[in-house]
Design a protein around this motif. Structure first.
Motif, short mmCIF file in Angstrom:
data_model
loop_
_atom_site.label_atom_id
_atom_site.label_comp_id
_atom_site.label_asym_id
_atom_site.label_seq_id
_atom_site.Cartn_x
_atom_site.Cartn_y
_atom_site.Cartn_z
N PHE A 72 12.14 -0.61 7.85
CA PHE A 72 13.19 0.35 7.50
C PHE A 72 12.77 1.21 6.31
O PHE A 72 13.07 2.38 6.25
CB PHE A 72 14.52 -0.35 7.22
N SER A 73 12.04 0.63 5.37
CA SER A 73 11.65 1.41 4.19
C SER A 73 10.52 2.39 4.52
O SER A 73 10.36 3.39 3.82
CB SER A 73 11.27 0.51 3.02
N LYS A 74 9.76 2.13 5.55
CA LYS A 74 8.72 3.08 5.96
C LYS A 74 9.33 4.43 6.31
O LYS A 74 8.74 5.46 6.06
CB LYS A 74 7.92 2.53 7.15
N ASN A 75 10.55 4.41 6.86
CA ASN A 75 11.24 5.66 7.18
C ASN A 75 11.52 6.47 5.91
O ASN A 75 11.48 7.69 5.92
CB ASN A 75 12.53 5.40 7.94
N TYR A 76 11.84 5.79 4.82
CA TYR A 76 12.11 6.48 3.55
C TYR A 76 10.86 7.13 2.98
O TYR A 76 10.95 8.08 2.21
CB TYR A 76 12.67 5.50 2.51
N LEU A 77 9.70 6.61 3.33
CA LEU A 77 8.44 7.12 2.77
C LEU A 77 7.94 8.38 3.48
O LEU A 77 7.08 9.08 2.95
CB LEU A 77 7.36 6.05 2.83
N LYS A 78 8.46 8.68 4.66
CA LYS A 78 7.99 9.84 5.42
C LYS A 78 8.17 11.11 4.60
O LYS A 78 9.22 11.36 4.03
CB LYS A 78 8.74 9.95 6.74
N GLY A 79 7.11 11.91 4.53
CA GLY A 79 7.16 13.16 3.80
C GLY A 79 6.95 13.02 2.31
O GLY A 79 7.08 13.98 1.56
N MET A 80 6.62 11.82 1.87
CA MET A 80 6.42 11.56 0.45
C MET A 80 5.17 12.29 -0.05
O MET A 80 4.13 12.27 0.58
CB MET A 80 6.28 10.05 0.26
N SER A 81 5.32 12.97 -1.20
CA SER A 81 4.20 13.70 -1.80
C SER A 81 3.47 12.87 -2.86
O SER A 81 2.31 13.12 -3.16
CB SER A 81 4.69 14.98 -2.46
N ALA A 82 4.17 11.90 -3.45
CA ALA A 82 3.61 11.05 -4.49
C ALA A 82 4.57 9.88 -4.71
O ALA A 82 5.70 9.91 -4.24
CB ALA A 82 3.44 11.83 -5.79
N TYR A 83 4.08 8.87 -5.44
CA TYR A 83 4.96 7.73 -5.71
C TYR A 83 4.60 7.04 -7.02
O TYR A 83 3.48 7.11 -7.49
CB TYR A 83 4.97 6.73 -4.56
N PHE A 84 5.63 6.42 -7.58
CA PHE A 84 5.47 5.53 -8.72
C PHE A 84 5.57 4.10 -8.21
O PHE A 84 6.46 3.79 -7.41
CB PHE A 84 6.60 5.71 -9.75
N LEU A 85 4.70 3.24 -8.69
CA LEU A 85 4.86 1.81 -8.55
C LEU A 85 5.41 1.35 -9.89
O LEU A 85 4.83 1.67 -10.93
CB LEU A 85 3.53 1.13 -8.27
N VAL A 86 6.52 0.65 -9.90
CA VAL A 86 7.16 0.26 -11.15
C VAL A 86 7.14 -1.26 -11.28
O VAL A 86 7.52 -1.97 -10.36
CB VAL A 86 8.61 0.78 -11.23
N ALA A 87 6.66 -1.71 -12.44
CA ALA A 87 6.67 -3.14 -12.77
C ALA A 87 7.38 -3.30 -14.11
O ALA A 87 7.43 -2.38 -14.92
CB ALA A 87 5.25 -3.68 -12.85
N ASP A 88 7.93 -4.47 -14.32
CA ASP A 88 8.61 -4.82 -15.56
C ASP A 88 7.61 -5.59 -16.43
O ASP A 88 7.18 -6.67 -16.06
CB ASP A 88 9.83 -5.70 -15.21
#
Length: 169
Positions: A72-88
């Motif tokens: 389901f989350s792969k659908n949210y990634l479609k068309g993504m130009s860049a991303y942040f990976l966030v860790a605490d």
């Protein structure tokens, strides 16, 4: 000035790492101690002018916390130009989650700019990470930025850096 560029960026990481707080700090300069779990996705928008003069509209997708990429989350990634990976930074296990997410994106999204954010640097007395734990990201050419969604430290710089990467500047 040229036309307004529109770019979609996503924030990915475990539950409770501060993705929503980072976005709220960046877009509205607001911080709240209240924890609100994102369900599904929440989209924010921020328009900015880069130092180069490029006008940019960022569509910022705040994906619910997850330890792996689901169908389901792969659908949210479609068309993504860049991303942040966030860790605490106060929870070392969230860095392992970021590493797993990065590896699962490496194939299909290897040509998309990304930045690793180590959030909550205002809690230095509880910090659990050192450079040896995230050196693989650095070796892969991934920029690593320490931030605090609470104080705003590093937040603007992180979004600006990713915006510049996504426009190729």
């Amino acid at each position: 000035m040229g036309p307004l560029l529109k770019k979609k960026i996503c924030l990915l990481g475990s539950f409770g790492v501060g993705k929503t707080s980072l976005i709220r700090q960046y877009v509205s300069h607001v911080y709240s101690e209240e924890y609100i779990s994102t369900i599904g996705v929440h989209i924010s928008k921020k328009e900015l002018i880069l130092p180069s003069g490029t006008e940019l509209s960022l569509l910022i997708w705040d994906l619910e916390g997850q330890d792996e990429i689901h169908d389901f989350s792969k659908n949210y990634l479609k068309g993504m130009s860049a991303y942040f990976l966030v860790a605490d930074g106060t929870r070392a296990e969230t860095l392992m989650t970021a590493q797993n997410l990065y590896q699962s994106l490496a194939g299909e999204y290897s040509d998309i700019p990304s930045i690793l954010i180590l959030n909550k640097n205002d809690l230095s007395e509880k910090w659990q990470l050192d450079e040896s734990q995230y050196s693989d990201f650095i070796q892969d050419g991934i920029e690593v930025i320490q931030t605090s969604a609470k104080t705003g430290d590093g937040v603007e710089a992180g979004f600006l850096s990713l915006a510049e990467k996504v426009t190729g500047l």
